[in-house]
Design an enzyme around this catalytic site. Structure first.
Site, PDB file in Angstrom:
ATOM      1  N   GLY A 135     -16.739 -20.945  -6.254  1.00  0.00           N
ATOM      2  CA  GLY A 135     -15.376 -21.124  -6.765  1.00  0.00           C
ATOM      3  C   GLY A 135     -14.570 -21.916  -5.765  1.00  0.00           C
ATOM      4  N   SER A 156     -22.361 -23.670  -3.451  1.00  0.00           N
ATOM      5  CA  SER A 156     -21.102 -24.336  -3.756  1.00  0.00           C
ATOM      6  C   SER A 156     -20.028 -23.845  -2.784  1.00  0.00           C
ATOM      7  CB  SER A 156     -20.759 -24.079  -5.217  1.00  0.00           C
ATOM      8  OG  SER A 156     -19.821 -25.007  -5.682  1.00  0.00           O
ATOM      9  N   HIS A 215     -25.882 -28.879 -10.441  1.00  0.00           N
ATOM     10  CA  HIS A 215     -25.180 -28.051  -9.455  1.00  0.00           C
ATOM     11  C   HIS A 215     -25.601 -26.586  -9.469  1.00  0.00           C
ATOM     12  CE1 HIS A 215     -21.939 -26.744  -6.848  1.00  0.00           C
ATOM     13  NE2 HIS A 215     -21.477 -25.921  -7.763  1.00  0.00           N
TER      14      HIS A 215
HETATM   15  C1  LIG Z   1     -16.290 -26.476  -5.862  1.00  0.00           C
HETATM   16  N1  LIG Z   1     -16.365 -25.358  -6.722  1.00  0.00           N
HETATM   17  C2  LIG Z   1     -17.599 -25.212  -7.421  1.00  0.00           C
HETATM   18  C3  LIG Z   1     -18.066 -23.798  -7.220  1.00  0.00           C
HETATM   19  O1  LIG Z   1     -17.986 -23.258  -6.121  1.00  0.00           O
HETATM   20  C4  LIG Z   1     -18.574 -23.097  -8.381  1.00  0.00           C
HETATM   21  N2  LIG Z   1     -18.987 -21.852  -8.358  1.00  0.00           N
HETATM   22  N3  LIG Z   1     -19.368 -21.518  -9.609  1.00  0.00           N
HETATM   23  C5  LIG Z   1     -19.188 -22.553 -10.359  1.00  0.00           C
HETATM   24  C6  LIG Z   1     -19.474 -22.584 -11.811  1.00  0.00           C
HETATM   25  C7  LIG Z   1     -18.871 -21.335 -12.441  1.00  0.00           C
HETATM   26  C8  LIG Z   1     -18.903 -23.786 -12.479  1.00  0.00           C
HETATM   27  C9  LIG Z   1     -20.994 -22.575 -12.015  1.00  0.00           C
HETATM   28  O2  LIG Z   1     -18.686 -23.573  -9.634  1.00  0.00           O
END
Ligand SMILES: CNCC(=O)c1nnc(C(C)(C)C)o1
Length: 319
Positions: A46, A113, A298
């Site tokens: 996130g 992420s 991703h």
């Molecule tokens: C830069 N933010 C992307 C990220 O950390 C992320 N974490 N989960 C997601 C999804 C819910 C879109 C898979 O994105």
């Protein structure tokens, strides 16, 4: 969507708890697997994404004491979607408070992420507490990374259809800075506009995280509570440049962790956090295992990525 055969079976948690980490914030955590096993903490993305029962399945439950944590404002942590006192450095302190609360000396740290960002920063601040790092979809919150995905001219060229939906809530005269425009609305007093923008922001990210759009992932972005937490907290961190003093903070501090066993797994066709960040990290950290997954975007749920992450966790069982 087919489920990866590499994942360990579904399991239930044996312990769930809430830890008060400040006058305002209480974070939710859970434990599963082997109560006397080797500790691993899973740091979600996130920021604001929250954890799920799926996240337990990267780890052999007969070996690992699996700890999932909802970071401040995310998932079951309270207050939901709260931005006050919600910073990278507060989250690092929360992880340490949880480690001490659980009586853990050192642990494997796993994150993708934003979870990779937080894993890297936590390890750089507390290298003696990290047995190994398992990192996926590298994100270092540099301005170039944010421009690529949240402003026009990068990912918008690959998903122009989803991009046209992302821009809809923002008037033409504010489309030169989407992060600022979304931040104004996601933190504004108009609840209908907050929710509408949160869903548009979250749908953009959930629609672009896999090679083949996953309707289950996209549907999550239409859930008010999840979308508000995900969008508000993400946009808050990005608007505040990750609360870092320098743009390349993570890269500048890699020398603090080069001795730690690590595996970096990067989807070649990651549109959210493009391969260039993982490659930049690899070049300054040649000791870390590094692999591009040729047929992956991703998400950790891409089949090849899941398999490589489970392989990494299996490798670190012996530590
Ligand atoms: C830069 N933010 C992307 C990220 O950390 C992320 N974490 N989960 C997601 C999804 C819910 C879109 C898979 O994105």
């Amino acid at each position: 969507m087919p489920e990866s055969p590499a994942l360990y079976p579904k399991i239930e948690s044996f312990d769930q708890g809430y830890l008060k980490v400040s006058d305002l914030h209480t974070v939710y955590y859970e434990q599963s697997g082997n109560p006397t096993g080797k500790p691993v903490i899973y740091l979600h993305g996130g920021p604001g994404g929250g954890v799920s029962s799926h996240d337990r399945r990267y780890f052999d439950p007969s070996v690992y004491r699996i700890i999932l944590l909802d970071q401040r404002g995310a998932g079951k942590s309270t207050p939901t979607a709260e931005l006050k006192d919600n910073t990278t450095w507060a989250l690092v302190e929360d992880i340490e408070k949880l480690r001490e609360h659980l009586g853990i000396d050192k642990w494997v740290v796993f994150g993708g992420s934003w979870g990779s960002t937080l894993s890297l920063v936590y390890a750089q601040e507390h290298p003696d507490r990290v047995k190994a790092l398992i990192l996926r979809g590298i994100f270092m919150l540099r301005q170039s990374e944010l421009r690529w995905f949240y402003e026009h001219g990068g990912a918008s060229n690959i998903f122009p259809d989803a991009w046209d939906e992302y821009v809809k809530p923002i008037p033409e005269n504010e489309r030169d800075n989407f992060i600022a425009a979304y931040h104004k609305r996601l933190t504004g007093d108009n609840e209908e506009e907050r929710i509408r923008c949160a869903k548009a922001w979250s749908t953009w990210e959930c629609s672009t995280s896999k090679l083949y759009v996953d309707p289950v992932e996209v549907a999550k972005a239409s859930e008010d509570i999840w979308a508000l937490a995900f969008a508000r907290i993400e946009c808050h961190y990005f608007f505040n440049k990750g609360f870092f003093k320098t743009d390349a903070h993570v890269l500048e501090n890699v020398d603090k962790i080069r001795h730690i066993p690590a595996t970096i797994v990067q989807g070649r066709y990651d549109v959210v956090c493009p391969a260039t960040s993982a490659w930049d990290l690899h070049k300054v950290w040649p000791e870390a295992q590094f692999e591009f997954m040729a047929d992956a975007g991703h998400s950790a749920k891409e089949l090849a990525t899941t398999a490589r992450l489970v392989q990494a966790a299996d490798e670190y069982k012996t530590l």
